[in-house]
Write a protein that holds these residues in place. Sequence first.
Motif, PDB file in Angstrom:
ATOM      1  N   GLN A   1      -7.171  -0.591 -14.450  1.00  0.00           N
ATOM      2  CA  GLN A   1      -8.290  -0.812 -13.535  1.00  0.00           C
ATOM      3  C   GLN A   1      -8.519  -2.291 -13.235  1.00  0.00           C
ATOM      4  O   GLN A   1      -9.006  -2.639 -12.161  1.00  0.00           O
ATOM      5  CB  GLN A   1      -9.578  -0.204 -14.115  1.00  0.00           C
ATOM      6  CG  GLN A   1      -9.554   1.304 -14.219  1.00  0.00           C
ATOM      7  CD  GLN A   1      -9.508   1.987 -12.861  1.00  0.00           C
ATOM      8  OE1 GLN A   1     -10.245   1.642 -11.958  1.00  0.00           O
ATOM      9  NE2 GLN A   1      -8.608   2.951 -12.714  1.00  0.00           N
ATOM     10  N   ASN A   2      -8.185  -3.160 -14.182  1.00  0.00           N
ATOM     11  CA  ASN A   2      -8.390  -4.593 -13.972  1.00  0.00           C
ATOM     12  C   ASN A   2      -7.105  -5.315 -13.593  1.00  0.00           C
ATOM     13  O   ASN A   2      -7.046  -6.537 -13.609  1.00  0.00           O
ATOM     14  CB  ASN A   2      -8.989  -5.243 -15.228  1.00  0.00           C
ATOM     15  CG  ASN A   2      -8.078  -5.111 -16.442  1.00  0.00           C
ATOM     16  OD1 ASN A   2      -7.303  -4.159 -16.549  1.00  0.00           O
ATOM     17  ND2 ASN A   2      -8.189  -6.049 -17.382  1.00  0.00           N
ATOM     18  N   GLY A   3      -6.072  -4.558 -13.212  1.00  0.00           N
ATOM     19  CA  GLY A   3      -4.781  -5.179 -12.943  1.00  0.00           C
ATOM     20  C   GLY A   3      -4.392  -5.263 -11.482  1.00  0.00           C
ATOM     21  O   GLY A   3      -3.298  -5.700 -11.154  1.00  0.00           O
ATOM     22  N   GLY A   4      -5.267  -4.811 -10.602  1.00  0.00           N
ATOM     23  CA  GLY A   4      -4.942  -4.804  -9.185  1.00  0.00           C
ATOM     24  C   GLY A   4      -5.580  -3.603  -8.527  1.00  0.00           C
ATOM     25  O   GLY A   4      -6.712  -3.235  -8.866  1.00  0.00           O
ATOM     26  N   THR A   5      -4.851  -2.936  -7.633  1.00  0.00           N
ATOM     27  CA  THR A   5      -5.422  -1.780  -6.926  1.00  0.00           C
ATOM     28  C   THR A   5      -4.568  -0.526  -7.060  1.00  0.00           C
ATOM     29  O   THR A   5      -4.788   0.447  -6.346  1.00  0.00           O
ATOM     30  CB  THR A   5      -5.616  -2.102  -5.427  1.00  0.00           C
ATOM     31  OG1 THR A   5      -4.362  -2.503  -4.849  1.00  0.00           O
ATOM     32  CG2 THR A   5      -6.637  -3.209  -5.243  1.00  0.00           C
ATOM     33  N   LEU A   6      -3.597  -0.522  -7.968  1.00  0.00           N
ATOM     34  CA  LEU A   6      -2.852   0.718  -8.216  1.00  0.00           C
ATOM     35  C   LEU A   6      -3.753   1.717  -8.935  1.00  0.00           C
ATOM     36  O   LEU A   6      -3.832   2.887  -8.569  1.00  0.00           O
ATOM     37  CB  LEU A   6      -1.586   0.440  -9.032  1.00  0.00           C
ATOM     38  CG  LEU A   6      -0.715   1.651  -9.359  1.00  0.00           C
ATOM     39  CD1 LEU A   6      -0.265   2.370  -8.088  1.00  0.00           C
ATOM     40  CD2 LEU A   6       0.508   1.226 -10.186  1.00  0.00           C
ATOM     41  N   ASP A   7      -4.423   1.253  -9.999  1.00  0.00           N
ATOM     42  CA  ASP A   7      -5.509   2.000 -10.649  1.00  0.00           C
ATOM     43  C   ASP A   7      -5.122   3.408 -11.102  1.00  0.00           C
ATOM     44  O   ASP A   7      -5.902   4.344 -10.974  1.00  0.00           O
ATOM     45  CB  ASP A   7      -6.730   2.113  -9.712  1.00  0.00           C
ATOM     46  CG  ASP A   7      -7.372   0.768  -9.434  1.00  0.00           C
ATOM     47  OD1 ASP A   7      -7.131  -0.168 -10.213  1.00  0.00           O
ATOM     48  OD2 ASP A   7      -8.092   0.658  -8.430  1.00  0.00           O
TER      49      ASP A   7
ATOM     50  N   ILE B   1       0.829  -1.209   0.000  1.00  0.00           N
ATOM     51  CA  ILE B   1       0.000   0.000   0.000  1.00  0.00           C
ATOM     52  C   ILE B   1       0.861   1.255   0.000  1.00  0.00           C
ATOM     53  O   ILE B   1       0.614   2.207  -0.752  1.00  0.00           O
ATOM     54  CB  ILE B   1      -0.966  -0.006   1.202  1.00  0.00           C
ATOM     55  CG1 ILE B   1      -2.025  -1.101   1.011  1.00  0.00           C
ATOM     56  CG2 ILE B   1      -1.644   1.355   1.359  1.00  0.00           C
ATOM     57  CD1 ILE B   1      -2.940  -1.281   2.212  1.00  0.00           C
ATOM     58  N   ALA B   2       1.901   1.276   0.818  1.00  0.00           N
ATOM     59  CA  ALA B   2       2.760   2.462   0.899  1.00  0.00           C
ATOM     60  C   ALA B   2       3.502   2.718  -0.410  1.00  0.00           C
ATOM     61  O   ALA B   2       3.734   3.875  -0.787  1.00  0.00           O
ATOM     62  CB  ALA B   2       3.758   2.307   2.047  1.00  0.00           C
ATOM     63  N   THR B   3       3.858   1.654  -1.120  1.00  0.00           N
ATOM     64  CA  THR B   3       4.528   1.812  -2.412  1.00  0.00           C
ATOM     65  C   THR B   3       3.578   2.422  -3.437  1.00  0.00           C
ATOM     66  O   THR B   3       3.941   3.356  -4.165  1.00  0.00           O
ATOM     67  CB  THR B   3       5.029   0.450  -2.929  1.00  0.00           C
ATOM     68  OG1 THR B   3       5.882  -0.144  -1.951  1.00  0.00           O
ATOM     69  CG2 THR B   3       5.797   0.616  -4.230  1.00  0.00           C
ATOM     70  N   LYS B   4       2.356   1.916  -3.480  1.00  0.00           N
ATOM     71  CA  LYS B   4       1.367   2.456  -4.422  1.00  0.00           C
ATOM     72  C   LYS B   4       1.018   3.901  -4.074  1.00  0.00           C
ATOM     73  O   LYS B   4       0.844   4.743  -4.974  1.00  0.00           O
ATOM     74  CB  LYS B   4       0.119   1.566  -4.425  1.00  0.00           C
ATOM     75  CG  LYS B   4       0.380   0.201  -5.059  1.00  0.00           C
ATOM     76  CD  LYS B   4      -0.861  -0.661  -5.105  1.00  0.00           C
ATOM     77  CE  LYS B   4      -1.225  -1.213  -3.752  1.00  0.00           C
ATOM     78  NZ  LYS B   4      -2.292  -2.226  -3.821  1.00  0.00           N
TER      79      LYS B   4
END
Length: 207
Positions: free
Chosen positions: A136-142, A108-111
Amino acid sequence: LKMMKPGFRNVRYPVLFSAWIFVAALQAGATGLKVGIYSGTGAESSTTLAMYRAVASMGHSPMAITTADSLGGRLTRDNFDVFVIPPGEDGKKCCAGHYAAVDGLDKIATKDAIREYLKAGGGIVAEEAGAYFASQNGGTLDIYSGTYTNVTNNIGKRTFSIAEPVFGSGSQEVWQSYGGGYFPTPPNNVTVVAQDSSNRPVIVGQY
């Protein structure tokens, strides 16, 4: 997809290469950019080395950046004009040993650090599995507002048609690996930079 050789120009929004670009630096003729290339867990070593050489050949300064650097507050506009997420290991974004791992880019901190860098005006170039991870469909970086379709059985040399004049015109040959694919139905805030032989967007820029 590998990077187009016309150069970074001035990338101030994301540019995704089958690829993607958050180009923080895209005005014609920019040279001497400080380019941070992610070189930690998930990055494919051989293509990362090729990226260093390509960036240097364009007159820019390639520098390695790792997850520890991001967590340590070193992913900033003062340090880097552009941040590159290169093709992923085995052409995949998931899971252990890939981008979607906490020791890769999925902490989370990296994103949060990547998003803050973009908010400050930094630019991102994400390629293949990196583009998938940013979507958007690749994870939660978005950080890309559209989606990405990975095509794992379409490997080899491909010809792309350049659609965005700032990158030139005509066509260009590229090598597409297991992480290659395309961007179906890009949102309105996205510019199509190049298309494949089926007229599918394979390089896009988001303003």
